[in-house]
Design an enzyme around this catalytic site. Structure first.
Site, PDB file in Angstrom:
ATOM      1  N   GLY A   1       0.814  -1.212   0.000  1.00 24.47           N
ATOM      2  CA  GLY A   1       0.000   0.000   0.000  1.00 24.47           C
ATOM      3  C   GLY A   1       0.844   1.256   0.000  1.00 24.47           C
ATOM      4  O   GLY A   1       0.486   2.266   0.615  1.00 24.47           O
TER       5      GLY A   1
ATOM      6  N   SER B   1       1.590   3.401  -2.369  1.00 24.20           N
ATOM      7  CA  SER B   1       1.337   4.430  -3.378  1.00 24.20           C
ATOM      8  C   SER B   1       0.721   5.695  -2.802  1.00 24.20           C
ATOM      9  O   SER B   1       0.608   6.703  -3.511  1.00 24.20           O
ATOM     10  CB  SER B   1       0.437   3.879  -4.488  1.00 24.20           C
ATOM     11  OG  SER B   1      -0.833   3.499  -3.966  1.00 24.20           O
ATOM     12  N   SER B   2       0.333   5.683  -1.537  1.00 25.67           N
ATOM     13  CA  SER B   2      -0.289   6.868  -0.947  1.00 25.67           C
ATOM     14  C   SER B   2      -0.276   6.760   0.566  1.00 25.67           C
ATOM     15  O   SER B   2       0.023   5.704   1.135  1.00 25.67           O
ATOM     16  CB  SER B   2      -1.735   7.027  -1.438  1.00 25.67           C
ATOM     17  OG  SER B   2      -2.537   5.954  -0.971  1.00 25.67           O
ATOM     18  N   GLY B   3      -0.621   7.881   1.218  1.00 23.90           N
ATOM     19  CA  GLY B   3      -0.874   7.900   2.647  1.00 23.90           C
ATOM     20  C   GLY B   3       0.224   7.328   3.520  1.00 23.90           C
ATOM     21  O   GLY B   3       1.412   7.603   3.326  1.00 23.90           O
TER      22      GLY B   3
ATOM     23  N   ASP C   1      -0.753  -6.756  -5.945  1.00 27.89           N
ATOM     24  CA  ASP C   1      -2.177  -6.764  -5.624  1.00 27.89           C
ATOM     25  C   ASP C   1      -2.381  -7.836  -4.567  1.00 27.89           C
ATOM     26  O   ASP C   1      -2.176  -9.032  -4.842  1.00 27.89           O
ATOM     27  CB  ASP C   1      -2.993  -7.066  -6.882  1.00 27.89           C
ATOM     28  CG  ASP C   1      -4.491  -7.045  -6.635  1.00 27.89           C
ATOM     29  OD1 ASP C   1      -4.908  -7.084  -5.466  1.00 27.89           O
ATOM     30  OD2 ASP C   1      -5.250  -7.014  -7.622  1.00 27.89           O
TER      31      ASP C   1
ATOM     32  N   SER D   1      -3.301  -2.163  11.681  1.00 24.29           N
ATOM     33  CA  SER D   1      -4.704  -2.355  12.018  1.00 24.29           C
ATOM     34  C   SER D   1      -5.361  -0.986  12.105  1.00 24.29           C
ATOM     35  O   SER D   1      -5.215  -0.154  11.214  1.00 24.29           O
ATOM     36  CB  SER D   1      -4.833  -3.148  13.321  1.00 24.29           C
ATOM     37  OG  SER D   1      -6.174  -3.349  13.676  1.00 24.29           O
TER      38      SER D   1
ATOM     39  N   TYR E   1     -15.512  -3.326   7.351  1.00 24.67           N
ATOM     40  CA  TYR E   1     -14.186  -2.805   7.692  1.00 24.67           C
ATOM     41  C   TYR E   1     -13.792  -3.252   9.095  1.00 24.67           C
ATOM     42  O   TYR E   1     -12.695  -3.779   9.314  1.00 24.67           O
ATOM     43  CB  TYR E   1     -14.179  -1.280   7.591  1.00 24.67           C
ATOM     44  CG  TYR E   1     -12.905  -0.655   8.095  1.00 24.67           C
ATOM     45  CD1 TYR E   1     -11.733  -0.743   7.348  1.00 24.67           C
ATOM     46  CD2 TYR E   1     -12.848   0.010   9.324  1.00 24.67           C
ATOM     47  CE1 TYR E   1     -10.547  -0.187   7.805  1.00 24.67           C
ATOM     48  CE2 TYR E   1     -11.677   0.574   9.781  1.00 24.67           C
ATOM     49  CZ  TYR E   1     -10.531   0.474   9.016  1.00 24.67           C
ATOM     50  OH  TYR E   1      -9.349   1.021   9.476  1.00 24.67           O
TER      51      TYR E   1
ATOM     52  N   ALA F   1     -14.991  -5.706  10.837  1.00 26.11           N
ATOM     53  CA  ALA F   1     -14.822  -7.161  10.876  1.00 26.11           C
ATOM     54  C   ALA F   1     -13.422  -7.552  10.422  1.00 26.11           C
ATOM     55  O   ALA F   1     -12.773  -8.418  11.027  1.00 26.11           O
ATOM     56  CB  ALA F   1     -15.876  -7.827   9.993  1.00 26.11           C
ATOM     57  N   SER F   2     -12.930  -6.904   9.365  1.00 24.90           N
ATOM     58  CA  SER F   2     -11.595  -7.233   8.854  1.00 24.90           C
ATOM     59  C   SER F   2     -10.513  -6.851   9.853  1.00 24.90           C
ATOM     60  O   SER F   2      -9.529  -7.589  10.022  1.00 24.90           O
ATOM     61  CB  SER F   2     -11.357  -6.541   7.506  1.00 24.90           C
ATOM     62  OG  SER F   2     -11.194  -5.132   7.649  1.00 24.90           O
ATOM     63  N   LYS F   3     -10.673  -5.722  10.525  1.00 22.53           N
ATOM     64  CA  LYS F   3      -9.641  -5.267  11.453  1.00 22.53           C
ATOM     65  C   LYS F   3      -9.702  -6.007  12.785  1.00 22.53           C
ATOM     66  O   LYS F   3      -8.653  -6.303  13.385  1.00 22.53           O
ATOM     67  CB  LYS F   3      -9.754  -3.753  11.665  1.00 22.53           C
ATOM     68  CG  LYS F   3      -9.419  -2.935  10.426  1.00 22.53           C
ATOM     69  CD  LYS F   3      -8.004  -3.197   9.914  1.00 22.53           C
ATOM     70  CE  LYS F   3      -7.627  -2.265   8.780  1.00 22.53           C
ATOM     71  NZ  LYS F   3      -6.250  -2.519   8.275  1.00 22.53           N
TER      72      LYS F   3
END
Length: 265
Positions: free
Chosen positions: A13, A15-17, A57, A135, A149, A151-153
């Site tokens: 991740g 490419s940004s932030g 990806d 997280s 969201y 649930a994934s974290k």
């Protein structure tokens, strides 16, 4: 590890932030950094600063296999994996299609697990490594519209805790970073998704409230989280969790009961 060998880090991740900031910060700290993302064209600044970039990806197994394979072929080792790739699939549970729910879990959880699987044999062979899972305070508390969201974290937190105990005997340390509000593309994407699925139905009031709240926030730069990443990497025995960013300490203290001072110092 030979003191003259630069440690090798993979940042997803990037490419940004926060991911971009992690990559640039680790380059300045003397790491050989591979910035990885789907949007490889947006990582030119990482290359300018001396890093390497690769297309990745985290929902595509071949992409992940190839990425780790390239790093091992070029460097012979991997010392740090920062699992940062992710996004917020917002919208009321009733409205979000199951295909989008699965995509959220694939990106925020399964991609982390698979990339970790691919890196672990190399870390075990060298008897060292750091895995940093990004997280969120949303892995400890849940807000309306963010069911998938959160649930994934929540799941990422549990996965990381189990993994930590599995790999500790091999010299590998697993750290969870729990950002609060931080300047990034996250809030824009989450707002767009909430509006896409729930702006015109029974949950429109929640969407409007969420968007107003996002617009009012004044978020700190990602550096506040990059500082925690560097702290976790430099620590001989890093803590299981670090948190930072807007409202992180307050929310985790009042809602979860984290002893704020000892987790920040």
């Amino acid at each position: 590890m030979n003191a003259h060998v630069k440690p090798v880090a993979l940042v997803t991740g990037a490419s940004s932030g926060m991911g971009r900031d992690f990559a640039l910060r680790l380059i300045s700290e003397g790491y050989t950094v591979y910035g990885a993302a789907r949007r490889i064209g947006r990582m030119a600044d990482i290359e300018v600063q001396g890093g390497l970039t690769l297309a990745l990806d985290v929902t595509d197994d071949r992409s992940m296999v190839d990425a780790v394979g390239r790093i091992i072929a070029e460097q012979g080792r991997i010392d740090v994996l920062i699992n940062n790739a992710g996004y917020g699939q917002y919208g009321a549970l009733e409205d979000v299609p199951m295909a989008e729910a699965r995509r959220q879990i694939e990106t925020n959880l399964m991609g982390v697990a698979r990339l970790t699987q691919l890196c672990l044999p190399h870390m075990r062979a060298q008897a060292s490594g750091r895995i940093i899972d990004i997280s969120s305070i949303g892995g400890k508390i849940a807000m309306p519209l963010g069911s998938w969201y959160h649930a994934s974290k929540f799941a990422l937190e549990g996965l990381s805790d189990a993994l930590r105990n599995e790999v500790r005997p091999f010299g590998i340390r697993v750290v969870v970073i729990e950002p609060g509000g931080v300047e990034s593309e996250w809030s824009g994407i989450a707002s767009e998704e909430a509006r896409r699925y729930s702006a015109n139905g029974a949950y429109s009031g929640l969407v409007n409230h969420f968007e107003r709240m996002q617009r009012q926030l004044r978020l700190p730069h990602a550096k506040v989280i990059s500082d925690l990443v560097v702290k976790a990497l430099k620590a001989r025995n890093p803590r299981p969790r670090y948190h930072g960013g807007l409202f992180a300490a307050q929310i985790l203290f009042f809602v979860v009961g984290y002893p704020t001072a000892s987790w920040i110092d």
